[in-house]
Design an enzyme around this catalytic site. Structure first.
Site, PDB file in Angstrom:
ATOM      1  N   LYS A 178       4.488  -6.934  11.743  1.00  0.00           N
ATOM      2  CA  LYS A 178       5.095  -6.440  10.841  1.00  0.00           C
ATOM      3  C   LYS A 178       6.544  -5.863  11.351  1.00  0.00           C
ATOM      4  O   LYS A 178       7.641  -6.008  10.544  1.00  0.00           O
ATOM      5  CB  LYS A 178       4.386  -5.136  10.248  1.00  0.00           C
ATOM      6  CG  LYS A 178       3.221  -5.406   9.412  1.00  0.00           C
ATOM      7  CD  LYS A 178       2.825  -4.128   8.522  1.00  0.00           C
ATOM      8  CE  LYS A 178       1.537  -4.584   7.576  1.00  0.00           C
ATOM      9  NZ  LYS A 178       1.529  -3.437   7.065  1.00  0.00           N
TER      10      LYS A 178
ATOM     11  N   LYS B  51      -1.770 -15.938   6.113  1.00  0.00           N
ATOM     12  CA  LYS B  51      -2.552 -15.248   5.230  1.00  0.00           C
ATOM     13  C   LYS B  51      -1.988 -15.118   3.803  1.00  0.00           C
ATOM     14  O   LYS B  51      -0.879 -14.910   3.686  1.00  0.00           O
ATOM     15  CB  LYS B  51      -3.056 -13.896   6.052  1.00  0.00           C
ATOM     16  CG  LYS B  51      -4.065 -13.069   5.302  1.00  0.00           C
ATOM     17  CD  LYS B  51      -4.046 -11.871   6.235  1.00  0.00           C
ATOM     18  CE  LYS B  51      -2.833 -10.853   5.629  1.00  0.00           C
ATOM     19  NZ  LYS B  51      -3.312  -9.455   6.343  1.00  0.00           N
TER      20      LYS B  51
ATOM     21  N   LYS C 168      -0.274  -9.639  -0.273  1.00  0.00           N
ATOM     22  CA  LYS C 168       0.537  -8.949  -1.524  1.00  0.00           C
ATOM     23  C   LYS C 168       1.982  -8.827  -0.841  1.00  0.00           C
ATOM     24  O   LYS C 168       2.592  -8.664  -2.056  1.00  0.00           O
ATOM     25  CB  LYS C 168      -0.234  -7.673  -1.797  1.00  0.00           C
ATOM     26  CG  LYS C 168      -0.260  -6.739  -0.416  1.00  0.00           C
ATOM     27  CD  LYS C 168      -0.892  -5.203  -1.009  1.00  0.00           C
ATOM     28  CE  LYS C 168      -2.402  -5.283  -0.712  1.00  0.00           C
ATOM     29  NZ  LYS C 168      -2.993  -4.009  -0.413  1.00  0.00           N
TER      30      LYS C 168
HETATM   31  P1  AMP Z   1      -4.755  -4.573   2.849  1.00  0.00           P
HETATM   32  O1  AMP Z   1      -4.261  -5.079   1.617  1.00  0.00           O
HETATM   33  O2  AMP Z   1      -4.132  -5.173   4.134  1.00  0.00           O
HETATM   34  O3  AMP Z   1      -4.876  -3.237   2.982  1.00  0.00           O
HETATM   35  O4  AMP Z   1      -6.152  -5.306   3.207  1.00  0.00           O
HETATM   36  C1  AMP Z   1      -7.388  -4.603   2.521  1.00  0.00           C
HETATM   37  C2  AMP Z   1      -8.535  -5.583   3.004  1.00  0.00           C
HETATM   38  O5  AMP Z   1      -8.493  -6.654   2.337  1.00  0.00           O
HETATM   39  C3  AMP Z   1      -8.760  -5.519   4.358  1.00  0.00           C
HETATM   40  O6  AMP Z   1     -10.300  -5.487   4.573  1.00  0.00           O
HETATM   41  C4  AMP Z   1      -8.390  -6.828   4.707  1.00  0.00           C
HETATM   42  O7  AMP Z   1      -8.756  -7.420   5.750  1.00  0.00           O
HETATM   43  C5  AMP Z   1      -8.714  -7.678   3.459  1.00  0.00           C
HETATM   44  N1  AMP Z   1      -7.735  -8.816   3.375  1.00  0.00           N
HETATM   45  C6  AMP Z   1      -6.386  -8.685   2.945  1.00  0.00           C
HETATM   46  N2  AMP Z   1      -5.795  -9.782   2.894  1.00  0.00           N
HETATM   47  C7  AMP Z   1      -6.695 -10.614   3.098  1.00  0.00           C
HETATM   48  C8  AMP Z   1      -7.178 -12.174   3.147  1.00  0.00           C
HETATM   49  N3  AMP Z   1      -5.761 -13.007   2.780  1.00  0.00           N
HETATM   50  N4  AMP Z   1      -8.234 -12.600   3.120  1.00  0.00           N
HETATM   51  C9  AMP Z   1      -9.292 -12.034   3.545  1.00  0.00           C
HETATM   52  N5  AMP Z   1      -9.369 -10.689   3.597  1.00  0.00           N
HETATM   53  C10 AMP Z   1      -8.300  -9.975   3.488  1.00  0.00           C
END
Ligand code: AMP
Ligand code: TRP
Length: 348
Positions: free
Chosen positions: A124, A207, A210
Site C-alpha cells: 500500500k 487480487k 475494491k
Molecule cells: P477488506 O476489503 O480488505 O477489508 O477485506 C475484507 C475481507 O475480505 C478479508 O477477510 C479479506 O481477506 C477478504 N478479501 C478481500 N479481497 C479478497 C479477494 N480478492 N479474495 C478473497 N478474499 C478477499
C-alpha cells in the site's frame, strides 16, 4: 519473535471475530473470501462477532459522507448475505472504544521490525512510504486489538490477511510472556474454501480489489445482473479449452480463477467443476458462470438495496450490536489496564 506460550488453548471458549473495511463497495472477493463464510460460521451455532472497521478505513483518507454511506452499505451486505443481527453481533468499530484503547497497548507490544515486514503495508505504501499515515503502519496492531478485545479464538479471512493474523499471534504471545499471564488466546486463522483469493478479472495474478482503478476487474455486490454477466463475458482468459484435470490449470491463472469462482459459488470443489466442464470452451463456460453468479448474487443485491432505503434501521442495528460488543470488550480491556499497571480510580 517471541517464544510460543505453553498454556493450553482449551481454556478459551470458541469465539469468531472478523472485520471488513468500509473503504469502498464490497466485491465478489469479499463475498466469497469473507461474507459467505461468516454466514456459514453463524449457521454452525458458534458465537460470531462481525465488524465494519471504519477506524481501519481512515488509515487512508476517506470522504466523510462516503465513509458513512459505505459503512451502512457494508452492514446491509452482511445482513443481505445472511448475517442475522439477533444471532451474530454486527457493529462498526468506532462505536466501541475498547478497540483503539487496546490498539494503543499493542502499539507498545509490537516491535518495529515485525511491523516493517508486513507485506500489505509495503504494497500500500509502495514508493511513497515517507508520505503515508502513521495509522497505516500501525494498522495490523489495531487489527490484533479488534480480535483480542473479545478474546476471539478463530478469525475467518481471505488469504491476504494471513500475515496479519500471524502478527496477532505474536502480539498475544509477547503480551502473555511480558506480563507473565495466560490472558490472550493464540488465534487460529480460518482460511478455507475454493476462493480464499479471488483474482482480478483483468489479470489473474492480481487480487480482486475494491481499490483497483478498473471497474471491469471486479464484480461489485451492487452490480446488476446485466453488468455481472457482461464483466464475466469480458473477463480475460486464454484460447485453450478447460483441461481434464486441475493440474492443467497450473500456469493458467485466469482460467484457474474462473474455475475457483464457479466452485465457490456453487458450493463444489474445483475438481468437481473441472470434471463437469472438462474440454469446454470459454464460450460455454463463461455463460454458465455468469448465470450462476447472477443466480447467487442478485438476491443479495436486491436485499441490500431494500435495506439501504432505511438507513436509520441500519444505524439502529449497528448501535445495538455496538452495545453488545462493548459489554464483552469493556471488562477485557479493563483487565488489561490492571495487568499493565494503570491506576484506575474513577467512580463511574
Ligand atoms: P477488506 O476489503 O480488505 O477489508 O477485506 C475484507 C475481507 O475480505 C478479508 O477477510 C479479506 O481477506 C477478504 N478479501 C478481500 N479481497 C479478497 C479477494 N480478492 N479474495 C478473497 N478474499 C478477499
Ligand atoms: N485487515 C482486514 C482486511 O483488510 C480487515 C480487518 C480489520 C480484520 N480488523 C480485522 C479482519 C480483524 C479480521 C479480524 O481485510
Amino acid at each position: 519473535m517471541a517464544e510460543p506460550v505453553q498454556t493450553p488453548q482449551a481454556a478459551f471458549p470458541t469465539r469468531i471475530f472478523s472485520g471488513i473495511q468500509p473503504s469502498g463497495g464490497l466485491t465478489l472477493g469479499n463475498y466469497l473470501g469473507a461474507l459467505k463464510r461468516f454466514v456459514e460460521k453463524q449457521e454452525e451455532g458458534i458465537e460470531t462477532i462481525y465488524c465494519m472497521v471504519d477506524m481501519h478505513a481512515i488509515t487512508v483518507w476517506q470522504d466523510p459522507v462516503k465513509l458513512r454511506q459505505q459503512t451502512r452499505e457494508g452492514a446491509a451486505a452482511f445482513i443481505a448475505a445472511g448475517i442475522d443481527p439477533a444471532r451474530s453481533i454486527l457493529f462498526n468499530q468506532s462505536q466501541v472504544s475498547a478497540h483503539v484503547e487496546l490498539g494503543w497497548i499493542f502499539n507498545c507490544i509490537a516491535r518495529m521490525g515485525w511491523m516493517s515486514r508486513m507485506t500489505q503495508f509495503k504494497d500500500k505504501a509502495g514508493k511513497n512510504s515517507e508520505n503515508v499515515s502513521l495509522g497505516l503502519f500501525a494498522y495490523p496492531s489495531l487489527m490484533a486489538a479488534d480480535i483480542l478485545a473479545y478474546k476471539a479464538t478463530h478469525v475467518p479471512v481471505g488469504d491476504d490477511q494471513k500475515q496479519h493474523l500471524e502478527l496477532c499471534r505474536d502480539i498475544a504471545i509477547k503480551f502473555n510472556n511480558d506480563y507473565g499471564v495466560n490472558f490472550f488466546p493464540i488465534v487460529e486463522p480460518v482460511i478455507e474454501g475454493a476462493a480464499t483469493r479471488v483474482m482480478s478479472l483483468r489479470d489473474g495474478t492480481k487480487k480482486m480489489s475494491k481499490s483497483d482503478p478498473s471497474d471491469q476487474s471486479r464484480i461489485n455486490l451492487t452490480d446488476d445482473a446485466d453488468t455481472i454477466a457482461k464483466k464475466i463475458r469480458k473477463a480475460k482468459t486464454d484460447p485453450e479449452p478447460l483441461p481434464e484435470t486441475l493440474d492443467g490449470l497450473k500456469d493458467r491463472p485466469e482460467a484457474r480463477n474462473l474455475v475457483n469462482i464457479y466452485a465457490a459459488l456453487a458450493g463444489h470443489t474445483p475438481e468437481q467443476v473441472i470434471r463437469d466442464y472438462a474440454g469446454a470452451q470459454f464460450g460455454t463456460f463463461k455463460p454458465a458462470l455468469a448465470d450462476l453468479a447472477v443466480e447467487k448474487l442478485e438476491p443479495i443485491t436486491l436485499e441490500m438495496n431494500r435495506l439501504m432505503q432505511d438507513p436509520a434501521e441500519i444505524d439502529r442495528i449497528l448501535g445495538q450490536g455496538a452495545d453488545r460488543a462493548d459489554a464483552i470488550a469493556r471488562p477485557i480491556v479493563d483487565q488489561v489496564y490492571d495487568i499493565v499497571g494503570m491506576v484506575r480510580s474513577r467512580r463511574s
